[in-house]
Write a protein that holds these residues in place. Sequence first.
Motif, PDB file in Angstrom:
ATOM      1  N   TYR A  71       0.729  59.318   8.273  1.00  0.00           N
ATOM      2  CA  TYR A  71       0.997  58.412   9.390  1.00  0.00           C
ATOM      3  C   TYR A  71       0.326  58.897  10.666  1.00  0.00           C
ATOM      4  N   GLY A  72       0.180  60.195  10.798  1.00  0.00           N
ATOM      5  CA  GLY A  72      -0.532  60.713  11.955  1.00  0.00           C
ATOM      6  C   GLY A  72      -1.962  60.206  11.962  1.00  0.00           C
ATOM      7  N   TRP A  73      -2.600  60.264  10.826  1.00  0.00           N
ATOM      8  CA  TRP A  73      -3.975  59.766  10.736  1.00  0.00           C
ATOM      9  C   TRP A  73      -4.033  58.281  11.037  1.00  0.00           C
ATOM     10  N   VAL A  74      -3.195  57.527  10.335  1.00  0.00           N
ATOM     11  CA  VAL A  74      -3.255  56.065  10.469  1.00  0.00           C
ATOM     12  C   VAL A  74      -2.969  55.659  11.920  1.00  0.00           C
ATOM     13  N   SER A  75      -2.008  56.317  12.549  1.00  0.00           N
ATOM     14  CA  SER A  75      -1.711  55.986  13.943  1.00  0.00           C
ATOM     15  C   SER A  75      -2.903  56.333  14.841  1.00  0.00           C
ATOM     16  N   PHE A  76      -3.487  57.495  14.631  1.00  0.00           N
ATOM     17  CA  PHE A  76      -4.668  57.857  15.413  1.00  0.00           C
ATOM     18  C   PHE A  76      -5.747  56.798  15.265  1.00  0.00           C
ATOM     19  N   GLU A  77      -5.978  56.393  14.017  1.00  0.00           N
ATOM     20  CA  GLU A  77      -7.047  55.420  13.770  1.00  0.00           C
ATOM     21  C   GLU A  77      -6.719  54.086  14.433  1.00  0.00           C
ATOM     22  N   LEU A  78      -5.488  53.648  14.255  1.00  0.00           N
ATOM     23  CA  LEU A  78      -5.107  52.320  14.736  1.00  0.00           C
ATOM     24  C   LEU A  78      -4.964  52.277  16.250  1.00  0.00           C
ATOM     25  N   PHE A  79      -4.517  53.360  16.822  1.00  0.00           N
ATOM     26  CA  PHE A  79      -4.242  53.346  18.256  1.00  0.00           C
ATOM     27  C   PHE A  79      -5.440  53.825  19.067  1.00  0.00           C
ATOM     28  N   GLY A  80      -6.557  54.027  18.409  1.00  0.00           N
ATOM     29  CA  GLY A  80      -7.798  54.216  19.146  1.00  0.00           C
ATOM     30  C   GLY A  80      -8.244  55.644  19.384  1.00  0.00           C
ATOM     31  N   GLN A  81      -7.521  56.621  18.807  1.00  0.00           N
ATOM     32  CA  GLN A  81      -7.869  58.013  19.103  1.00  0.00           C
ATOM     33  C   GLN A  81      -9.170  58.452  18.438  1.00  0.00           C
ATOM     34  N   PHE A  82      -9.604  57.719  17.447  1.00  0.00           N
ATOM     35  CA  PHE A  82     -10.840  58.087  16.753  1.00  0.00           C
ATOM     36  C   PHE A  82     -12.063  57.365  17.316  1.00  0.00           C
ATOM     37  N   ASN A  83     -11.832  56.501  18.309  1.00  0.00           N
ATOM     38  CA  ASN A  83     -12.960  55.771  18.885  1.00  0.00           C
ATOM     39  C   ASN A  83     -14.028  56.735  19.391  1.00  0.00           C
ATOM     40  N   ASN A  84     -15.263  56.405  19.114  1.00  0.00           N
ATOM     41  CA  ASN A  84     -16.395  57.227  19.548  1.00  0.00           C
ATOM     42  C   ASN A  84     -16.370  58.618  18.939  1.00  0.00           C
ATOM     43  N   ALA A  85     -15.607  58.807  17.887  1.00  0.00           N
ATOM     44  CA  ALA A  85     -15.578  60.138  17.296  1.00  0.00           C
ATOM     45  C   ALA A  85     -15.824  60.057  15.790  1.00  0.00           C
ATOM     46  N   ILE A  86     -15.036  59.245  15.117  1.00  0.00           N
ATOM     47  CA  ILE A  86     -15.176  59.154  13.664  1.00  0.00           C
ATOM     48  C   ILE A  86     -15.412  57.705  13.289  1.00  0.00           C
ATOM     49  N   GLU A  87     -16.488  57.467  12.596  1.00  0.00           N
ATOM     50  CA  GLU A  87     -16.856  56.091  12.263  1.00  0.00           C
ATOM     51  C   GLU A  87     -16.535  55.739  10.814  1.00  0.00           C
ATOM     52  N   ASP A  88     -16.885  56.619   9.898  1.00  0.00           N
ATOM     53  CA  ASP A  88     -16.651  56.333   8.476  1.00  0.00           C
ATOM     54  C   ASP A  88     -15.222  56.722   8.136  1.00  0.00           C
ATOM     55  N   ARG A  89     -14.335  55.883   8.609  1.00  0.00           N
ATOM     56  CA  ARG A  89     -12.936  56.292   8.621  1.00  0.00           C
ATOM     57  C   ARG A  89     -12.298  56.327   7.248  1.00  0.00           C
ATOM     58  N   ARG A  90     -12.700  55.415   6.413  1.00  0.00           N
ATOM     59  CA  ARG A  90     -12.097  55.397   5.090  1.00  0.00           C
ATOM     60  C   ARG A  90     -12.430  56.675   4.329  1.00  0.00           C
ATOM     61  N   THR A  91     -13.696  57.043   4.400  1.00  0.00           N
ATOM     62  CA  THR A  91     -14.107  58.264   3.712  1.00  0.00           C
ATOM     63  C   THR A  91     -13.428  59.491   4.319  1.00  0.00           C
ATOM     64  N   ALA A  92     -13.405  59.527   5.634  1.00  0.00           N
ATOM     65  CA  ALA A  92     -12.802  60.679   6.293  1.00  0.00           C
ATOM     66  C   ALA A  92     -11.315  60.766   5.971  1.00  0.00           C
ATOM     67  N   PHE A  93     -10.660  59.616   5.945  1.00  0.00           N
ATOM     68  CA  PHE A  93      -9.238  59.593   5.594  1.00  0.00           C
ATOM     69  C   PHE A  93      -9.040  60.095   4.171  1.00  0.00           C
ATOM     70  N   ASP A  94      -9.857  59.601   3.286  1.00  0.00           N
ATOM     71  CA  ASP A  94      -9.738  60.012   1.889  1.00  0.00           C
ATOM     72  C   ASP A  94      -9.882  61.531   1.773  1.00  0.00           C
ATOM     73  N   HIS A  95     -10.891  62.050   2.455  1.00  0.00           N
ATOM     74  CA  HIS A  95     -11.096  63.494   2.397  1.00  0.00           C
ATOM     75  C   HIS A  95      -9.908  64.248   2.994  1.00  0.00           C
ATOM     76  N   SER A  96      -9.444  63.754   4.124  1.00  0.00           N
ATOM     77  CA  SER A  96      -8.319  64.415   4.786  1.00  0.00           C
ATOM     78  C   SER A  96      -7.091  64.435   3.879  1.00  0.00           C
ATOM     79  N   MET A  97      -6.867  63.331   3.193  1.00  0.00           N
ATOM     80  CA  MET A  97      -5.700  63.268   2.325  1.00  0.00           C
ATOM     81  C   MET A  97      -5.869  64.157   1.092  1.00  0.00           C
TER      82      MET A  97
END
Lengths: 232, 232
Positions: A195-221
């Motif tokens: 949920y920390g990841w998903v909230s970061f992604e949804l609430f804009g914390q990854f803007n201008n930082a991480i673009e390939d979010r699905r892949t990065a999320f998969d790796h993180s998980m």
Amino acid sequence: MTASRTARERVRAELTREITDIARRQLATEGAGGLSLRAVAREMGMVSSAIYRYFASRDDLLTALIIDAYNALGETVEQADAGCPREDFLGRWLAVCHAVRDWALAHPHEYALLYGSPVPGYQAPQDTIPAAVRDTIVLGHILSEAHHAAALTPAQPAPPPPPSLHADADTVRAFIPDVPDDVIFRGVTGWTAVYGWVSFELFGQFNNAIEDRRTAFDHSMRLMAAMMGLAR
Amino acid sequence: MTASRTARERVRAELTREITDIARRQLATEGAGGLSLRAVAREMGMVSSAIYRYFASRDDLLTALIIDAYNALGETVEQADAGCPREDFLGRWLAVCHAVRDWALAHPHEYALLYGSPVPGYQAPQDTIPAAVRDTIVLGHILSEAHHAAALTPAQPAPPPPPSLHADADTVRAFIPDVPDDVIFRGVTGWTAVYGWVSFELFGQFNNAIEDRRTAFDHSMRLMAAMMGLAR
DNA sequence: TGTACATCAGTGAACGCGCGTTCACTGATGTAC
DNA sequence: TGTACATCAGTGAACGCGCGTTCACTGATGTAC
């Protein structure tokens, strides 16, 4: 006549559903703060006071939406889990993670309603709890079953949970049955990371930082899976 | 006369500060949605339109508050890090984690403003970015320095980041300089876990589940430290 | 089957509230010669 | 140092808006005998 009473009740149930549907759509465009009884009534073609035949107050309507959203998410997560071979614990974990993320991306305002800042002045009643824990239960069972299949290979050396956490571990064991405290807190940590990841992604914390979010999320998980000791 | 112009400007700066202070206090009690220019003006003993001499709009005031909050959090985190021996990387990580959590607990509404659901209709301008990344930079340097001190002992076997993430890793390297992709994404994962936990705690997800939250948080962050390869 | 009554859904007006923003204005503070 | 002018802070009224909730009411739907 029971049949006709049922008729009236059927209409009532239908209109109630229509109200929550419209409210959900408004939620999706305006966010929780923008949900307005008057706007719902307008879209229903009713006068605003008529809504009170169906919901005692705005908060009651909000509660219904929250419960619906928890159930929608919970069902998605359950199905994602159910679609995997039982003994593929890593696959189940990843499927659940992606199910959470995909649902959140598809329903951002509903996600925010569940996991974002609390709605000011709104106090969630106890009725939301059963719906709220469905996803948690799914994760818990993955971990629990993996543990009992001896498929958990607790990763690198890490400190054991301090004994003072034993009481809390007992409480959480309702969701992750029959596992040692260490597994409990690895699970809680993993869960917060999702949920920390998903909230970061949804609430804009990854803007201008991480673009390939699905892949990065998969790796993180996958990193979190390793932390929990889940390996294929 | 430069001196007298400065006098007027000093009053102006003071009143501007007073406005943001009052607004911050209202934010703390009402939440972001409840922040109202008229209420601020009332508390200032001014007429509502007078505020427009200091802020062009409600959103401008909100932006000022967001920047202030990011800076407050950033400074707390920087100080927490600075209070640790440079080579105690685990200690620095834990200090930073607790600094984030402590600040969030002390300023829940400000935290929600930064990391909770986006304020509907509000679009954060670019000016917030420098303040927003202060805490991220602190974590990044801990990891980077640990890596260069050969103090990172990458934990259990976990899959390397897929090559397609290389571009994103390059972007993030602005915060975690001169480290391999694997360290980058372990860092990002750790970072999301910190805020994931704090948001869960603050937004009520731990209610009726985890009581000894400080201890549990500390333990959870140690697990994440092990995942990142930070050991004392 | 037919009638008298009770239940319920929806109406329309109103209460009382608060909000952001604009605008023409008064007076005080600062500036230039 | 003194006067004429420009800048600026703050006023007060107004615009236009939307909100949740209450209440007495009309008419239709359902119920009981």
